[in-house]
Each structure stands twice: as structure tokens, then as C-alpha cells.
Design a protein around this motif. Structure first.
Motif, PDB file in Angstrom:
ATOM      1  N   LYS A 161       0.864  -1.187   0.000  1.00 52.96           N
ATOM      2  CA  LYS A 161       0.000   0.000   0.000  1.00 52.96           C
ATOM      3  C   LYS A 161       0.895   1.230   0.000  1.00 52.96           C
ATOM      4  O   LYS A 161       1.802   1.351   0.830  1.00 52.96           O
ATOM      5  CB  LYS A 161      -0.888  -0.003   1.231  1.00 52.96           C
ATOM      6  CG  LYS A 161      -1.853   1.180   1.338  1.00 52.96           C
ATOM      7  CD  LYS A 161      -2.639   1.086   2.638  1.00 52.96           C
ATOM      8  CE  LYS A 161      -3.502  -0.154   2.644  1.00 52.96           C
ATOM      9  NZ  LYS A 161      -4.168  -0.356   3.962  1.00 52.96           N
ATOM     10  N   ILE A 162       0.668   2.137  -0.944  1.00 50.92           N
ATOM     11  CA  ILE A 162       1.489   3.340  -1.064  1.00 50.92           C
ATOM     12  C   ILE A 162       1.003   4.392  -0.065  1.00 50.92           C
ATOM     13  O   ILE A 162      -0.179   4.730  -0.025  1.00 50.92           O
ATOM     14  CB  ILE A 162       1.425   3.915  -2.489  1.00 50.92           C
ATOM     15  CG1 ILE A 162       1.775   2.833  -3.521  1.00 50.92           C
ATOM     16  CG2 ILE A 162       2.371   5.099  -2.622  1.00 50.92           C
ATOM     17  CD1 ILE A 162       3.137   2.226  -3.349  1.00 50.92           C
ATOM     18  N   LEU A 163       1.929   4.924   0.719  1.00 48.57           N
ATOM     19  CA  LEU A 163       1.609   5.922   1.731  1.00 48.57           C
ATOM     20  C   LEU A 163       2.492   7.153   1.575  1.00 48.57           C
ATOM     21  O   LEU A 163       3.637   7.060   1.128  1.00 48.57           O
ATOM     22  CB  LEU A 163       1.814   5.350   3.135  1.00 48.57           C
ATOM     23  CG  LEU A 163       1.011   4.096   3.516  1.00 48.57           C
ATOM     24  CD1 LEU A 163       1.500   3.554   4.852  1.00 48.57           C
ATOM     25  CD2 LEU A 163      -0.476   4.404   3.566  1.00 48.57           C
ATOM     26  N   TYR A 164       1.957   8.298   1.964  1.00 51.12           N
ATOM     27  CA  TYR A 164       2.705   9.550   2.057  1.00 51.12           C
ATOM     28  C   TYR A 164       3.346   9.948   0.731  1.00 51.12           C
ATOM     29  O   TYR A 164       4.501  10.364   0.669  1.00 51.12           O
ATOM     30  CB  TYR A 164       3.784   9.462   3.147  1.00 51.12           C
ATOM     31  CG  TYR A 164       3.273   8.882   4.439  1.00 51.12           C
ATOM     32  CD1 TYR A 164       2.175   9.441   5.095  1.00 51.12           C
ATOM     33  CD2 TYR A 164       3.870   7.758   5.018  1.00 51.12           C
ATOM     34  CE1 TYR A 164       1.701   8.899   6.287  1.00 51.12           C
ATOM     35  CE2 TYR A 164       3.399   7.216   6.207  1.00 51.12           C
ATOM     36  CZ  TYR A 164       2.310   7.794   6.826  1.00 51.12           C
ATOM     37  OH  TYR A 164       1.843   7.254   7.991  1.00 51.12           O
ATOM     38  N   GLN A 165       2.575   9.838  -0.339  1.00 55.82           N
ATOM     39  CA  GLN A 165       3.075  10.226  -1.655  1.00 55.82           C
ATOM     40  C   GLN A 165       2.982  11.735  -1.812  1.00 55.82           C
ATOM     41  O   GLN A 165       1.900  12.307  -1.725  1.00 55.82           O
ATOM     42  CB  GLN A 165       2.262   9.531  -2.750  1.00 55.82           C
ATOM     43  CG  GLN A 165       2.702   9.900  -4.162  1.00 55.82           C
ATOM     44  CD  GLN A 165       1.796   9.285  -5.221  1.00 55.82           C
ATOM     45  OE1 GLN A 165       0.980   8.422  -4.912  1.00 55.82           O
ATOM     46  NE2 GLN A 165       1.924   9.737  -6.450  1.00 55.82           N
ATOM     47  N   GLY A 166       4.090  12.386  -2.040  1.00 56.78           N
ATOM     48  CA  GLY A 166       4.092  13.834  -2.203  1.00 56.78           C
ATOM     49  C   GLY A 166       3.994  14.220  -3.665  1.00 56.78           C
ATOM     50  O   GLY A 166       3.717  13.402  -4.536  1.00 56.78           O
ATOM     51  N   GLY A 167       4.260  15.471  -3.951  1.00 57.49           N
ATOM     52  CA  GLY A 167       4.280  15.947  -5.332  1.00 57.49           C
ATOM     53  C   GLY A 167       2.896  16.086  -5.940  1.00 57.49           C
ATOM     54  O   GLY A 167       1.874  15.988  -5.277  1.00 57.49           O
ATOM     55  N   GLN A 168       2.876  16.301  -7.253  1.00 56.69           N
ATOM     56  CA  GLN A 168       1.623  16.503  -7.981  1.00 56.69           C
ATOM     57  C   GLN A 168       1.503  15.515  -9.140  1.00 56.69           C
ATOM     58  O   GLN A 168       0.830  15.786 -10.120  1.00 56.69           O
ATOM     59  CB  GLN A 168       1.559  17.939  -8.503  1.00 56.69           C
ATOM     60  CG  GLN A 168       1.420  18.987  -7.405  1.00 56.69           C
ATOM     61  CD  GLN A 168       1.580  20.401  -7.927  1.00 56.69           C
ATOM     62  OE1 GLN A 168       2.688  20.861  -8.162  1.00 56.69           O
ATOM     63  NE2 GLN A 168       0.480  21.094  -8.096  1.00 56.69           N
ATOM     64  N   THR A 169       2.176  14.379  -9.034  1.00 55.14           N
ATOM     65  CA  THR A 169       2.124  13.373 -10.091  1.00 55.14           C
ATOM     66  C   THR A 169       1.521  12.087  -9.537  1.00 55.14           C
ATOM     67  O   THR A 169       1.499  11.862  -8.323  1.00 55.14           O
ATOM     68  CB  THR A 169       3.528  13.077 -10.642  1.00 55.14           C
ATOM     69  OG1 THR A 169       4.384  12.681  -9.564  1.00 55.14           O
ATOM     70  CG2 THR A 169       4.109  14.294 -11.330  1.00 55.14           C
ATOM     71  N   ASP A 170       1.025  11.231 -10.442  1.00 53.44           N
ATOM     72  CA  ASP A 170       0.404   9.965 -10.055  1.00 53.44           C
ATOM     73  C   ASP A 170       1.336   8.804 -10.359  1.00 53.44           C
ATOM     74  O   ASP A 170       2.115   8.842 -11.318  1.00 53.44           O
ATOM     75  CB  ASP A 170      -0.905   9.749 -10.826  1.00 53.44           C
ATOM     76  CG  ASP A 170      -1.914  10.855 -10.576  1.00 53.44           C
ATOM     77  OD1 ASP A 170      -1.962  11.367  -9.441  1.00 53.44           O
ATOM     78  OD2 ASP A 170      -2.649  11.210 -11.524  1.00 53.44           O
TER      79      ASP A 170
END
Length: 257
Positions: A161-170
């Protein structure tokens, strides 16, 4: 029919421009915020610690079949008598099934759009017109991490599970390989923020993320993302030094404030 077309345009017009540009829609709020913590992104109880509980569900054009999970938005209501110009910041944790609003916010986030002392006044409106734009996430002292999901077993089945993804990209794709090798296995999006594969190799693992950036995307490698003795239920920090920028035309927006 005219009303339906107007609503359809408002909710889906985001797909024709960058997320980071300013868009218009409508927002309502959940009477019970627990709906957002058990939402379609699969964050479960972890969502309670995201952004102080300022959470949101969003329409398909923003949810993006799960690719939008964890994305952050600045949102404000257009009633200048009640609402502040900065608005508030929310994290997307759920899918919005409503045909009438682009966002369903946690009650805390909905009231946070108001001027000081007027949160309950905004809540009485039920549905409000809003402006919003995607912004980089700020998780304070947290960096990108993956939680190894239950039922993962090495070698073979791995779900993260992906957590704490920053930035403005997917994140558009993920592959896993033994550290220092190039022969890996692709993960597929199971649902929301959860990815899995039945072909994970043994040993310490590196993850390669393909993120949306320009036309073809960009691959970013996280060396030693998972140790040789990784265990399910554990959250592992992912060290990435590269940055991907959203590859789309400049916005023609006025300053937010």
C-alpha cells in the motif's frame, strides 16, 4: 437535460486540463467521517492520521481508478460572506459516488473552508460551490513509504500500500526486483492505493515507480525498498532523491490569494 449537462461538465471538466490548475465544482460533507477512513483507497485507520483528518472523496476524473489516492487539493467555497479566501487543504482517500458534487469532504474539512467562527454556518448550506486545485502534499516528517499488506508471503505474493506520496504526479506503474538486478515483476493495482504481484522474488527488493510526467511518464528507482526479511503489516520508508514534474501546459490562473 440542460441541468444534467451542466453538472456533467462541472464534474468532468478537470480531465481537459492540469490538476494543478484552478477548477470549479461543488462540495458536500460526510455526516460520519468514518466513511472516509474506510474508503475506496484502502487506507483504513491510517487515514485518521493524514492531514489532521482533513479528508475528501472525489469523482472518477480525480480518483482515476485509484491513481488519485493520496493526492492533495486546496479547496475553497465561493460564498465570500462565509468562506475564507485560502480555504483548506484535503487529502483524497475515497471515491465519490454522488452525481451532484465533485467532492465529499470530512466535516472538519468542510467547516475549515469558513471564516473564523462560521464553520457551522457553512455546514448548514449542505452543498456549496467551490474552486480547487491540486497541490503538493505536506506530510510533515513523513516520506514516501509502503505498507506490506496481509497475506503477503515471500517469495511469491507481495501486496503493498502506497503511503505519504508527495508531489503533484500519479503513480502509473510499479515493478519489483532483487536489489541490483533488472529482471523484475510488474505489480498491478489491486484497488485504491494497493498494488500486488504473485511473482515477487526473494531477497532485498528494489521498487521502480513509473509516474506521470510529460507524455511517456518517468521511471524512478528506489533501491533497497524492502529488506530481505520483510514482513507483512510493517511500513517501510522508501528513499527517492529524484523528482517528477507534472508535464502539462501552464495554467492561466490568477493568484489563489
Amino acid at each position: 437535460m440542460a441541468l444534467f449537462l451542466a453538472i456533467f461538465f462541472i464534474l468532468l471538466s478537470v480531465s481537459t486540463a492540469c490538476d494543478r490548475c484552478v477548477h470549479v465544482s461543488k462540495a458536500e460533507f460526510f455526516g460520519n467521517d468514518s466513511a472516509l477512513t474506510s474508503g475506496a483507497c484502502g487506507y483504513g485507520s491510517l487515514a485518521v492520521g493524514f492531514n489532521g483528518g482533513y479528508l475528501a472523496a472525489a469523482v472518477p476524473s480525480l480518483f482515476k481508478q485509484g491513481a488519485g489516492c493520496g493526492s492533495c487539493f486546496q479547496i475553497r467555497c465561493n460564498n465570500t460572506a462565509l468562506c475564507s479566501k485560502p480555504g483548506t487543504k484535503v487529502i483524497l482517500t475515497d471515491y465519490n459516488y454522488s452525481n451532484f458534487t465533485g467532492f465529499v469532504l470530512s466535516s472538519r474539512a468542510f467547516q475549515a473552508m469558513a471564516n473564523p467562527g462560521l464553520g457551522k454556518n457553512v455546514s448548514t448550506l449542505g452543498i456549496v460551490d467551490v474552486e480547487y486545485k491540486r497541490i503538493p502534499c505536506d506530510y510533515k516528517n513523513q516520506t514516501l513509504a509502503v505498507r506490506v499488506e496481509d497475506f503477503s508471503k515471500q517469495p511469491g505474493y507481495l501486496a503493498i500500500k502506497i503511503l505519504y506520496q508527495g508531489g503533484q504526479t500519479d503513480i502509473a506503474g510499479i515493478s519489483v526486483a532483487q536489489v541490483g538486478t533488472s529482471n523484475g515483476a510488474s505489480l498491478k493495482r489491486n484497488y485504491g492505493a494497493v498494488w500486488d504481484t504473485s511473482s515477487a522474488p526473494a531477497g532485498p527488493l528494489q521498487l521502480t515507480f513509473t509516474v506521470t510526467s510529460g507524455v511517456n511518464g518517468k521511471s524512478i528507482v528506489a533501491q533497497k525498498a524492502l529488506p530481505a526479511n520483510w514482513q507483512h503489516g510493517v511500513i517501510y520508508g522508501v528513499q527517492i532523491s529524484d523528482i517528477a514534474q507534472e508535464g502539462c501546459s501552464p495554467c492561466n490562473d490568477k493568484p489563489w490569494i
